[in-house]
Design an enzyme around this catalytic site. Structure first.
Site, PDB file in Angstrom:
ATOM      1  N   SER A  14       0.854  -1.182   0.000  1.00 23.24           N
ATOM      2  CA  SER A  14       0.000   0.000   0.000  1.00 23.24           C
ATOM      3  C   SER A  14       0.899   1.244   0.000  1.00 23.24           C
ATOM      4  CB  SER A  14      -0.952  -0.068   1.196  1.00 23.24           C
ATOM      5  OG  SER A  14      -1.897   0.943   1.123  1.00 23.24           O
ATOM      6  N   HIS A  41      -2.759  -0.937  -3.291  1.00 26.70           N
ATOM      7  CA  HIS A  41      -3.933  -0.086  -3.070  1.00 26.70           C
ATOM      8  C   HIS A  41      -3.772   1.168  -3.910  1.00 26.70           C
ATOM      9  CE1 HIS A  41      -4.475  -2.036   1.156  1.00 26.70           C
ATOM     10  NE2 HIS A  41      -4.999  -2.769   0.192  1.00 26.70           N
ATOM     11  N   ASP A 134      -4.846  -4.825   5.675  1.00 28.06           N
ATOM     12  CA  ASP A 134      -5.174  -5.718   4.568  1.00 28.06           C
ATOM     13  C   ASP A 134      -3.982  -6.648   4.341  1.00 28.06           C
ATOM     14  OD1 ASP A 134      -6.492  -6.827   2.425  1.00 28.06           O
ATOM     15  OD2 ASP A 134      -6.058  -5.175   1.043  1.00 28.06           O
TER      16      ASP A 134
END
Ligand SMILES: C[S@@+](CC[C@H](N)C(=O)[O-])C[C@H]1O[C@@H](n2cnc3c(N)ncnc32)[C@H](O)[C@@H]1O
Lengths: 191, 275
Positions: A14, A41, A134
């Protein structure tokens, strides 16, 4: 150590993703024998430049995945913005626009869980820099299916939250520098 | 080994749903169906897929619940504005040459895509000559589509999408806000028919000039995708248009040759003239 017969690699990242990916992927040769699927992401409403940027720096082919695209060795597949990327079978990817997971679509957990199911012990999962949790569940699913779990050492990550969350859930994941992760991937390919 | 048993259970569960209710999810994309069924067993409080299978046979209230897991309902008005801009700027000029038009929105969910096209066609002066078909397999979604009522919190996104699609009017012209909901103008569906139709098992029902089927095919495996595209091919007029989702294409489809790429980035195809 990585299992004797790795057949695919999945990576999740991310914030700080680009730096981390650039610390790994350019170190892999053109004919790297495994496919690599990556979830970063990215904001949903924009065309992502990630494939182009990585493509310029990597010897492996880099592309945004299409629905039902065949999986080829030596290729890096990126999840497109606003879609989950899933491993459908060992040879086929699929996309989905179901609800975001951890506020994110694409979600790392979705890719990792589907790939763990398809590749079992033949999968290497890697969690890199990022500010969410995540990927932790997904990495756990990979471990439970007998696959290999690697994590960027939190103290070395631009944003340590995500690798730390993965380690909390998966204490037996190996916590490594980007160079060590690259070495692992090269080694997995030679066995 | 555990996974293998789970795979068997899932296969039996999908068989059960088909035998009992004739909803056929057996050719859907496995990875996604598994995910959805995992959520279903968890939220419905079933210990295993076999327990859920038992409920499929013996508890009639389970079907609507199951459908809400097995069909993905995510949608927006003017989702992917670039697609609607391409319809407006590139497809509409062709459509204007026909005296009457039929449009099929396949997998219309709660109607978002159909209302988007209805608004666009009104803005472009095509509404009066057009009949819209909205089809889906989820009865709850079809009821919502029929009602045309959306949560007010979704409106800012819809408004922004509409603007970016090249909208010529203000979206607020088409709904009234009441009690936290936006109620869309009934006249938008004056020329729309919503009905139950499955791309898996039903046949062609009309000749149409435009099929818009977005983010439905990604849930199908390749054979099922071929079947659905075959239906579109058979229902489209000569030189008719097919619009797909932003990440869908005909690249891996056996009917690809029947279509020409019309707007590549926006995934709009046109039927070739000769066959
Ligand atoms: C993700 S939504 C797409 C909504 C809209 N077209 C869009 O792109 O925003 C997918 C829809 O396809 C419907 N669907 C699933 N299987 C179908 C089938 N076999 N035939 C027709 N519709 C189906 C689902 O019920 C759901 O409403």
């Amino acid at each position: 150590m990585t299992g004797p017969s790795a057949r695919a690699v999945v990576i999740g990242a991310s914030s700080g993703a680009l730096e981390a990916l650039l610390g790994i992927l350019p170190g892999l040769p053109k004919g790297y024998p495994l496919p690599i699927m990556v979830v970063v992401h990215v904001p949903p409403d924009r065309k992502s430049l990630l494939a182009e940027i990585l493509g310029m720096k990597c010897r492996m082919g880099v592309r945004e995945a299409e629905d039902k695209e065949p999986v080829c060795a030596g290729t890096v597949y990126l999840a497109p913005p606003d879609y989950h990327l899933l491993a459908e079978t060992e040879n086929c990817l699929s996309l989905s626009s179901e609800e975001p997971v951890h506020y994110s679509r694409p979600s790392i957990d979705v890719l990792f869980e589907s790939a763990a199911d398809v590749y079992g012990p033949g999968l290497i999962g890697i969690i890199l820099s990022g500010g969410s949790d995540d990927g932790a569940r997904g990495l756990q699913a990979i471990r439970q299916a007998g696959g290999t779990a690697l994590v960027q050492r939190p103290s070395l990550a631009l944003v340590p939250v995500m690798p730390q969350a993965a380690l909390d859930v998966c204490p037996d994941a190996r916590s490594l520098s980007l160079e060590e992760i690259t070495a692992c991937l090269l080694e997995a390919a030679t066995v | 080994m555990i996974n293998k048993i789970e795979d068997i259970e899932i296969r039996l569960l999908l068989d059960a749903i088909f035998e009992k209710y004739h909803y056929d999810f057996r050719g859907y994309s496995t990875a996604s169906v598994k995910r959805r069924l995992h959520q279903a067993v968890e939220r419905l409080g079933c210990r295993t897929f076999s327990v859920l299978q038992d409920r499929v046979f013996h508890d009639p209230s389970i079907l609507p619940e199951l459908l809400s897991f097995l069909t993905v309902q995510v949608s927006e008005l003017f989702r992917d504005p670039a697609y609607f801009r391409a319809i407006r700027e590139l497809v509409v000029p062709h459509l204007k040459t026909y005296p009457s038009l039929k449009v099929w929105v396949a997998g219309c969910a709660a109607g978002e895509e159909l209302y988007s096209l209805a608004i666009l066609f009104r803005e472009e002066g095509l509404e009066d000559r057009t009949l819209f078909y909205g089809t889906d397999i989820n009865p709850a979604a079809l009821r919502k589509a029929e009602a045309g009522v959306y949560e007010l919190e979704r409106i800012p996104l819809f408004t922004e999408n509409h603007r970016r699609s090249g909208g010529k009017t203000s979206l607020s012209d088409y709904y009234t806000a009441a009690y936290g909901a936006a109620v869309f103008d009934k006249t938008l569906r004056r020329r729309a028919v919503f009905s139950d139709h499955s791309l898996v098992s039903d046949a062609v029902f009309a000749e149409v000039h435009l099929v818009s089927c977005r983010n439905v095919l990604i849930y199908f495996d390749r054979d099922l995708q071929d079947r659905a595209i075959g239906l579109f091919k058979d229902s489209l007029t000569r030189k008719g248009f097919l619009g797909l989702g932003a990440k869908e294409s005909l690249r891996f489809c056996k009917h690809a040759d029947a279509f020409a790429e019309f707007a590549r980035e926006e995934r709009i195809y046109q039927m070739r003239g000769v066959s």
